[in-house]
Design an enzyme around this catalytic site. Structure first.
Site, PDB file in Angstrom:
ATOM      1  N   LYS A 168      32.682  32.748  45.749  1.00  0.00           N
ATOM      2  CA  LYS A 168      32.444  33.891  44.876  1.00  0.00           C
ATOM      3  C   LYS A 168      31.721  33.393  43.627  1.00  0.00           C
ATOM      4  CE  LYS A 168      35.179  37.567  42.600  1.00  0.00           C
ATOM      5  NZ  LYS A 168      36.559  38.084  42.436  1.00  0.00           N
ATOM      6  N   SER A 248      37.313  42.663  43.746  1.00  0.00           N
ATOM      7  CA  SER A 248      35.979  42.301  43.317  1.00  0.00           C
ATOM      8  C   SER A 248      35.328  41.218  44.164  1.00  0.00           C
ATOM      9  CB  SER A 248      36.041  41.815  41.867  1.00  0.00           C
ATOM     10  OG  SER A 248      36.825  40.629  41.761  1.00  0.00           O
ATOM     11  N   SER A 272      41.923  41.790  43.987  1.00  0.00           N
ATOM     12  CA  SER A 272      40.518  41.432  44.227  1.00  0.00           C
ATOM     13  C   SER A 272      40.284  40.509  45.405  1.00  0.00           C
ATOM     14  CB  SER A 272      39.912  40.820  42.962  1.00  0.00           C
ATOM     15  OG  SER A 272      39.709  41.813  41.993  1.00  0.00           O
TER      16      SER A 272
END
Length: 556
Positions: A168, A248, A272
């Site tokens: 990420k 996210s 997330s």
């Protein structure tokens, strides 16, 4: 003399044409007009999917894909098809066995994933807008893994050795920018985060960085999940522009669902990892706070943040988790662990005799959850139905606000190496930066950032809020866990992620099936602190008994 001048001009013209054609040949991706896609989603029943844009306004995919293009373009469809049965949807242990048996090499493995990424991400009709950066040295690193294996085939190595991993893009990685999806951070250069150091020490190959909800979905209010100004709108491979990606860690979830890498690392403050894992039918673990270091990760909250593994199956999840563990002296909450997570998943196990708590209201409202509970009982598990007392997470937002107000400047001070290019040093700076070009930088606004500045909660009050919510959230789970001697609580997707976050309890989500529409849905196991080995064992037993996960149709 006149003839020489004419000859010179002809040479110059042909030289310019040749240079022009070379330049044109180096364009392997063209931006497109996404206005029709925006119009098509204008009346989507989910208002968060009524997009203002799909394609990033600032990312040129040529910059991402050209450095490796020459080598990837040499791969034929025959090569890809030859490697496919040894890689696609296979777990790490199987891939390692295939490499040891000579069916493919670490270099082949990397090229297989790169081929898929180029095939789908350079096509504007299939792109998931998930890849933000690729490691330019990845093939050289893979070849070194092959050389080391040839020189000493019997050397003991961690199973993560030679496995391509995606990160990420809020996780610091040397040689690639760490943007957090924000234009203000587009030039952010850092060293490796602690967990990235651990991955590399264990032999993992960092394939690249993936998209996310900007600032880990703590920028705009009610905006699309999986959107960032840097990467554009991440899309779900099970239904592009139909289903949400979850956030996210949207890029981590979508990339693994589409088989772009062996595994990915996401981060979670509250939901997330669980949300994008469940939305993309992958296995996601949100660990206990402190089990994995947070150093070198763009923060929201030093109280609640944690990275975690996102994989296609539970064995890979355990392997990736174990490759990242280790005590980090620069993270005050970091702990060492001596648990064998891989063994916990590898040993034969079943659900016979296991005891679970299930929410009565979810059984009444969700047919897939209800059917799963019945299935667990047929597999020998005992399920206790319960209705917890209502619990308001009063003050939860202030934890995020005040932590980020302090933690982001600390991150910038300690981690950003090129402060001359990253000019922001505070939340106020980022707000001001974004306002200079709001259409490009904050098309959905920055209400949450503005809320951070407006929050006047004192540090003394914050400590009380954290302690109060931790105590109440633990009681929310413990009352039934202890009363009925349960192994875990069962939830859906990220439905109870706020409570598990405040309690600092781990949670594991595993594919549970698909709605009639084709949208993925997952079963989430919640247990007490540092019981990740138990969660992985339970998740593996459930996974082996049900085998619900299916590949997204357009990416097989």
């Amino acid at each position: 003399m006149k003839n020489l001048v004419v000859l010179f001009l002809l040479v110059l013209v042909f030289s310019c044409k040749e240079k022009s054609s070379v330049k044109e040949a180096q364009v392997i991706w063209h931006p497109y007009n996404d206005s029709l896609e925006i119009v098509a989603n204008a009346n989507h029943e989910n208002t968060r999917m009524q997009y203002k844009l799909v394609q990033s306004k600032v990312l040129d995919k040529n910059d991402v894909f050209l450095p490796l293009y020459n080598e990837v373009s040499k791969i034929s469809e025959l090569d890809y098809e030859k490697w496919k049965p040894f890689v696609l949807e296979q777990d790490i242990l199987t891939i390692q066995a295939n490499i040891k048996d000579g069916n493919l090499s670490y270099e082949n493995l990397v090229l297989f994933y790169l081929y898929r990424i180029y095939k789908y991400e350079l096509n504007n009709e299939t792109t998931l807008n998930t890849i933000l950066a690729l490691n330019k040295a990845i093939l050289d690193q893979a070849r070194k893994c092959d050389e080391a294996l040839a020189e000493n085939p019997d050397e003991s190595r961690h199973p993560i050795y030679g496995m391509p991993i995606l990160l990420k893009d809020n996780i610091d990685t040397y040689g690639m920018k760490t943007t957090a999806g924000a234009i203000a951070f587009m030039d952010n250069e850092t060293d490796d985060a602690f967990i990235v150091e651990r991955l590399k020490k264990n032999g993992a190959l960092i394939l690249g960085k993936v998209n996310l909800s900007e600032w880990a979905y703590f920028l705009c209010e009610g905006c699309p999940v999986g959107y960032s100004a840097v990467g554009g709108q991440t899309l779900n491979p099970y239904g592009r522009k139909i289903f949400e990606t979850g956030g996210s860690s949207a890029g981590s979830g979508t990339s693994i669902a589409a088989n772009y890498a062996v595994a990915a690392v996401g981060t979670e403050t509250s939901g997330s990892i669980l949300s994008p894992s469940s939305q993309n039918s992958v296995v996601g673990l949100k660990p206990t706070i402190g089990l994995l270091s947070r150093s070198g990760i763009v923060p929201i909250s030093s109280t609640l943040d944690t990275p975690g593994p996102m994989t296609k199956n539970t064995i890979d999840n355990a392997i990736l988790l174990s490759a990242m563990t280790g005590k980090d002296l620069s993270d005050i909450k970091s702990v060492d662990t001596f648990k064998n997570y891989i063994e916990a998943v590898s040993l034969p196990t079943s659900l016979q005799g296991k005891r679970f708590g299930a929410f009565k209201d979810l059984i009444e409202s969700d047919t897939i959850y209800a059917a799963t509970i019945l299935h667990l009982q047929t597999l020998g598990a005992t399920v206790v139905l319960f209705s917890p007392k209502q619990l308001e997470l009063t003050g939860f937002l202030s934890i995020l606000n005040i932590d980020m107000k302090n933690d982001l400047p600390n991150y910038i001070e300690q981690n950003v190496k090129n402060k001359n290019l990253v000019e922001v040093t505070s939340i106020e700076d980022v707000i001001a930066f974004n306002k200079k070009d709001s259409l490009t930088r904050i098309p959905y606004g920055q209400a949450l950032f503005e809320g951070i500045v407006a929050d006047t909660t004192s540090l003394a009050s914050l400590k009380l809020i954290i302690a109060d919510l931790e105590q109440k959230s633990r009681a929310y789970f413990d009352d039934v866990l202890e009363r009925d001697n349960l192994d875990a609580i069962l939830s859906i997707n990220n439905y109870h992620s706020g409570y598990s976050a405040a309690a600092k309890y781990p949670a594991l989500t595993v594919p549970m099936g698909y709605r009639a529409t084709g949208e993925p849905v997952s079963l989430t196991f919640i247990a007490k602190q540092f019981e990740e080995d138990k969660l992985l064992q339970l998740g593996a037993a459930f996974e082996n008994a049900t085998k619900f996960r299916k590949m997204p149709k357009g990416y097989n």
